[in-house]
Enzyme design. Structure first.
Site, PDB file in Angstrom:
ATOM      1  N   CYS A 141       0.147   6.737 -11.274  1.00  0.00           N
ATOM      2  CA  CYS A 141      -0.165   5.674 -10.301  1.00  0.00           C
ATOM      3  C   CYS A 141      -1.644   5.323 -10.365  1.00  0.00           C
ATOM      4  CB  CYS A 141       0.216   6.130  -8.892  1.00  0.00           C
ATOM      5  SG  CYS A 141       0.157   4.795  -7.672  1.00  0.00           S
ATOM      6  N   TYR A 148       0.855  -1.198   0.000  1.00  0.00           N
ATOM      7  CA  TYR A 148       0.000   0.000   0.000  1.00  0.00           C
ATOM      8  C   TYR A 148       0.885   1.240   0.000  1.00  0.00           C
ATOM      9  CZ  TYR A 148      -3.664  -3.324   0.659  1.00  0.00           C
ATOM     10  OH  TYR A 148      -4.509  -4.389   0.441  1.00  0.00           O
ATOM     11  N   SER A 149       0.583   2.165  -0.909  1.00  0.00           N
ATOM     12  CA  SER A 149       1.377   3.394  -1.009  1.00  0.00           C
ATOM     13  C   SER A 149       1.118   4.265   0.203  1.00  0.00           C
ATOM     14  CB  SER A 149       0.976   4.183  -2.253  1.00  0.00           C
ATOM     15  OG  SER A 149       1.140   3.416  -3.403  1.00  0.00           O
ATOM     16  N   TYR A 199      -0.773  -1.194 -10.637  1.00  0.00           N
ATOM     17  CA  TYR A 199      -0.936  -2.524 -10.049  1.00  0.00           C
ATOM     18  C   TYR A 199      -2.282  -3.117 -10.416  1.00  0.00           C
ATOM     19  CZ  TYR A 199      -2.519   1.008  -6.583  1.00  0.00           C
ATOM     20  OH  TYR A 199      -3.061   2.102  -5.966  1.00  0.00           O
ATOM     21  N   GLU A 226       3.815   3.600 -11.454  1.00  0.00           N
ATOM     22  CA  GLU A 226       3.523   2.594 -10.428  1.00  0.00           C
ATOM     23  C   GLU A 226       2.071   2.177 -10.589  1.00  0.00           C
ATOM     24  OE1 GLU A 226       5.660   2.175  -6.774  1.00  0.00           O
ATOM     25  OE2 GLU A 226       3.831   2.814  -5.749  1.00  0.00           O
TER      26      GLU A 226
HETATM   27  C1  LIG Z   1       3.414  -0.889  -5.309  1.00  0.00           C
HETATM   28  C2  LIG Z   1       1.950  -1.114  -5.028  1.00  0.00           C
HETATM   29  C3  LIG Z   1       1.230  -0.130  -4.374  1.00  0.00           C
HETATM   30  C4  LIG Z   1      -0.134  -0.326  -4.097  1.00  0.00           C
HETATM   31  N1  LIG Z   1      -0.817   0.665  -3.471  1.00  0.00           N
HETATM   32  C5  LIG Z   1      -2.125   0.491  -3.182  1.00  0.00           C
HETATM   33  C6  LIG Z   1      -2.857   1.527  -2.518  1.00  0.00           C
HETATM   34  O1  LIG Z   1      -2.301   2.591  -2.177  1.00  0.00           O
HETATM   35  N2  LIG Z   1      -4.166   1.296  -2.232  1.00  0.00           N
HETATM   36  C7  LIG Z   1      -4.797   0.122  -2.601  1.00  0.00           C
HETATM   37  O2  LIG Z   1      -5.998  -0.024  -2.309  1.00  0.00           O
HETATM   38  N3  LIG Z   1      -4.133  -0.866  -3.248  1.00  0.00           N
HETATM   39  C8  LIG Z   1      -2.812  -0.715  -3.532  1.00  0.00           C
HETATM   40  N4  LIG Z   1      -2.123  -1.724  -4.162  1.00  0.00           N
HETATM   41  C9  LIG Z   1      -2.839  -2.994  -4.433  1.00  0.00           C
HETATM   42  C10 LIG Z   1      -2.783  -3.874  -3.164  1.00  0.00           C
HETATM   43  O3  LIG Z   1      -1.448  -4.253  -2.889  1.00  0.00           O
HETATM   44  C11 LIG Z   1      -3.602  -5.162  -3.273  1.00  0.00           C
HETATM   45  O4  LIG Z   1      -3.239  -5.822  -4.454  1.00  0.00           O
HETATM   46  C12 LIG Z   1      -5.098  -4.922  -3.271  1.00  0.00           C
HETATM   47  O5  LIG Z   1      -5.495  -4.259  -2.076  1.00  0.00           O
HETATM   48  C13 LIG Z   1      -5.841  -6.271  -3.350  1.00  0.00           C
HETATM   49  O6  LIG Z   1      -5.391  -7.092  -2.303  1.00  0.00           O
HETATM   50  P1  LIG Z   1      -6.409  -8.089  -1.607  1.00  0.00           P
HETATM   51  O7  LIG Z   1      -5.616  -8.955  -0.697  1.00  0.00           O
HETATM   52  O8  LIG Z   1      -7.566  -7.366  -1.044  1.00  0.00           O
HETATM   53  O9  LIG Z   1      -6.946  -8.948  -2.841  1.00  0.00           O
HETATM   54  P2  LIG Z   1      -6.483 -10.434  -3.180  1.00  0.00           P
HETATM   55  O10 LIG Z   1      -7.092 -11.356  -2.186  1.00  0.00           O
HETATM   56  O11 LIG Z   1      -4.998 -10.442  -3.342  1.00  0.00           O
HETATM   57  O12 LIG Z   1      -7.103 -10.606  -4.612  1.00  0.00           O
HETATM   58  C14 LIG Z   1      -8.458 -10.959  -4.829  1.00  0.00           C
HETATM   59  C15 LIG Z   1      -8.783 -10.884  -6.279  1.00  0.00           C
HETATM   60  O13 LIG Z   1      -8.957  -9.519  -6.657  1.00  0.00           O
HETATM   61  C16 LIG Z   1      -8.078  -9.175  -7.728  1.00  0.00           C
HETATM   62  N5  LIG Z   1      -7.556  -7.838  -7.423  1.00  0.00           N
HETATM   63  C17 LIG Z   1      -6.416  -7.539  -6.769  1.00  0.00           C
HETATM   64  N6  LIG Z   1      -6.280  -6.199  -6.646  1.00  0.00           N
HETATM   65  C18 LIG Z   1      -7.348  -5.654  -7.232  1.00  0.00           C
HETATM   66  C19 LIG Z   1      -7.758  -4.316  -7.430  1.00  0.00           C
HETATM   67  N7  LIG Z   1      -7.035  -3.268  -6.958  1.00  0.00           N
HETATM   68  N8  LIG Z   1      -8.918  -4.118  -8.082  1.00  0.00           N
HETATM   69  C20 LIG Z   1      -9.648  -5.174  -8.535  1.00  0.00           C
HETATM   70  N9  LIG Z   1      -9.300  -6.453  -8.362  1.00  0.00           N
HETATM   71  C21 LIG Z   1      -8.167  -6.693  -7.733  1.00  0.00           C
HETATM   72  C22 LIG Z   1      -7.012 -10.228  -7.715  1.00  0.00           C
HETATM   73  O14 LIG Z   1      -6.522 -10.416  -9.033  1.00  0.00           O
HETATM   74  C23 LIG Z   1      -7.724 -11.447  -7.196  1.00  0.00           C
HETATM   75  O15 LIG Z   1      -8.377 -12.092  -8.241  1.00  0.00           O
HETATM   76  C24 LIG Z   1      -0.771  -1.532  -4.471  1.00  0.00           C
HETATM   77  C25 LIG Z   1      -0.039  -2.526  -5.142  1.00  0.00           C
HETATM   78  C26 LIG Z   1       1.292  -2.315  -5.411  1.00  0.00           C
HETATM   79  C27 LIG Z   1       2.051  -3.395  -6.140  1.00  0.00           C
END
Ligand SMILES: Cc1cc2nc3c(=O)[nH]c(=O)nc-3n(C[C@H](O)[C@H](O)[C@H](O)COP(=O)(O)OP(=O)(O)OC[C@H]3O[C@@H](n4cnc5c(N)ncnc54)[C@H](O)[C@@H]3O)c2cc1C
Ligand code: SF4
Ligand code: SF4
Length: 425
Positions: free
Chosen positions: A383, A213-214, A425, A423
């Site tokens: 981003c 998370y950023s 994701y 950045e």
């Molecule tokens: C460098 C970096 C910075 C990030 N910053 C932020 C941030 O500031 N705020 C933020 O909310 N997230 C951010 N993310 C995304 C975050 O890390 C997670 O991937 C996101 O919150 C989903 O995680 P989860 O465990 O809830 O879902 P998971 O249980 O990992 O995934 C559930 C399913 O949802 C899908 N999925 C994953 N992410 C998303 C999405 N964003 N939208 C729709 N479907 C998705 C997956 O493919 C999977 O099928 C960032 C990612 C990176 C790599």
């Protein structure tokens, strides 16, 4: 890399799934598309990686720097690597020798370059936005500390704030979370991220990996002088294809209560950092939670301006969301002075209004953006969700081309000078 003396052995490049934080940096950095991922692991294609090492130093955890001598015919496939929870052990030298009939200690080669050039159906090369993303920070960026609390030894933070920062309903909630580190040193810069380790285990009984998370707060804390950071987290309730799903970490974080303890790793990121020199300009292009680092940079510049001791340059913000109600921090953004920040919104699902994406608004502001592209003191930050990246970089390319500038040289300079940071994701 050593000389090739044995064509049947490769030094196979592998990623350690136990410490990889799935930050996508390596995939974005690799110049020849050798890295790919699924929901579980980041992996390297043995038949594409040429051992150029471009991905090694940008990796924030060191998980990318793993190599195994393997008989070429037995190189681990992508499919195998995607199932791993840990790296396989080295093949014992005598086993390798027996399989190949070579002497232990022979030099080995990375897989030969076998670079499939992506092409469109018409045979044209596909536009690769990632190649323009810088892997070095702006020259005037402050020093970023990384991996102080690595994936194998998280630290603990306490939740001191958690509220919904959109006007949207539950399905599209985005939360503003404040975490306090107490006396544990946790220095961060705007543009860095942290990893949150959700409690419990995944479907395979393994501990969940950390999600990134950023950081949404400036370097001196969400509350200045306190050892705290804020995050902007969207509840994931459907996957990228729109199917219902309950995202593990995002729902865990959005449901946290004040006083709860959270396992945190990081900080991570050493290139998506803001310039620190006077009169430097910042162009911020984001969608949804991609606004987190932009909020951090804007707030740091606002605090500097208030101090009266720093002369900032221009701040331009291009901010997209489906609707105004889904846009995080819409209210607070309205209160920023017009002579401090130039804000441009793009809403793609406002009932009765045409769809507008950030790249549409960027094209409307081409006259100002071209000045920024030409100015070596202007830095660009993109981003948000992966799907926005190509359209945004294409818009920059078109803005340059329409003004008669050579995008190839501008794009190369943006990357070389640490002026374009992606950045997604
Ligand atoms: C460098 C970096 C910075 C990030 N910053 C932020 C941030 O500031 N705020 C933020 O909310 N997230 C951010 N993310 C995304 C975050 O890390 C997670 O991937 C996101 O919150 C989903 O995680 P989860 O465990 O809830 O879902 P998971 O249980 O990992 O995934 C559930 C399913 O949802 C899908 N999925 C994953 N992410 C998303 C999405 N964003 N939208 C729709 N479907 C998705 C997956 O493919 C999977 O099928 C960032 C990612 C990176 C790599
Ligand atoms: S070593 Fe080079 S080719 Fe191999 S994955 Fe890293 S960046 Fe790509
Ligand atoms: S932690 Fe390293 S190996 Fe893992 S995704 Fe990030 S850059 Fe790649």
């Amino acid at each position: 890399m050593e000389m090739v003396v044995e064509a049947n052995v490769i030094n196979q490049h592998l990623i350690d799934p136990e410490i990889c934080i799935r930050c996508n940096t390596c995939e974005a950095t690799c110049p020849i598309g050798a890295i790919t991922h699924d929901d579980r692991n980041y992996v390297v294609r043995a038949d594409v990686c040429n051992g150029c090492m471009a991905c090694i130093s940008p990796c924030p955890t060191g998980s990318i720097d793993n190599w195994r001598k393997m008989p070429r015919v037995r190189a681990y496939s992508i499919e195998e690597q995607l199932t791993w929870d840990e790296l396989p052990a080295e093949l014992p030298a005598d086993q390798l020798e027996a399989e190949l009939g070579t002497a232990p200690g022979d030099a080995v080669a990375p897989a030969p370059p076998n670079v499939p050039q992506p092409a469109s159906e018409a045979g044209e090369p596909v536009f690769n936005s990632a190649q323009y993303g810088a892997t070095t920070p702006p020259w005037s960026a402050a020093h970023a500390y990384t991996n102080l609390h690595p994936p194998k030894s998280p630290t603990t933070a306490t939740v001191v704030g958690n509220f919904n920062c959109t006007e949207a309903g539950y399905e599209n909630q985005t939360h503003h979370i404040v975490l306090d580190f107490g006396t544990m040193p946790f220095p961060v810069l705007e543009g860095q991220s942290i990893g949150i380790v959700p409690p419990g285990v995944d479907a395979n009984g393994k501990p969940h990996f950390a999600r990134q998370y950023s950081i949404a707060s400036p370097r001196n804390g969400e509350r200045p002088g306190y050892n705290n950071v804020s995050l902007t987290v969207k509840r994931v309730l459907e996957d990228h294809q729109g199917r219902p799903v309950r995202g593990v970490a995002s729902n865990y974080v959005c449901d946290l209560k004040v006083g709860d303890k959270v396992q945190v790793v990081g900080p991570f990121g050493a290139s998506f950092l803001m310039p620190n020199h006077p009169k430097s300009h910042i162009v911020m292009i984001c969608t949804g939670t991609g606004s987190a680092p932009m909020r951090a940079m804007t707030e740091w510049r606002r605090r500097l301006r208030k101090s009266g001791k720093f002369e900032g340059g221009k701040l331009m913000l291009f901010f997209g969301a489906r609707t105004q109600q889904e846009l995080p921090y819409f209210g607070p953004l309205q209160t920023l002075p017009k002579d401090f920040i130039d804000i441009n919104f793009a809403f793609s699902r406002t009932p009765g209004a045409p769809k507008r994406y950030v790249q549409d608004v960027m094209r409307e502001r081409a006259a100002d953006l071209i000045e920024m592209l030409k100015d070596s003191h202007a830095h660009f930050y993109v981003c948000g969700l992966k799907s926005m990246e190509e359209g945004v970089v294409l818009a920059l390319r078109d803005v340059a081309a329409d003004a008669g500038l050579d995008w190839d040289s501008i794009g190369a300079a943006l990357k070389r000078e640490g002026r374009l940071h992606l950045e997604t994701y």
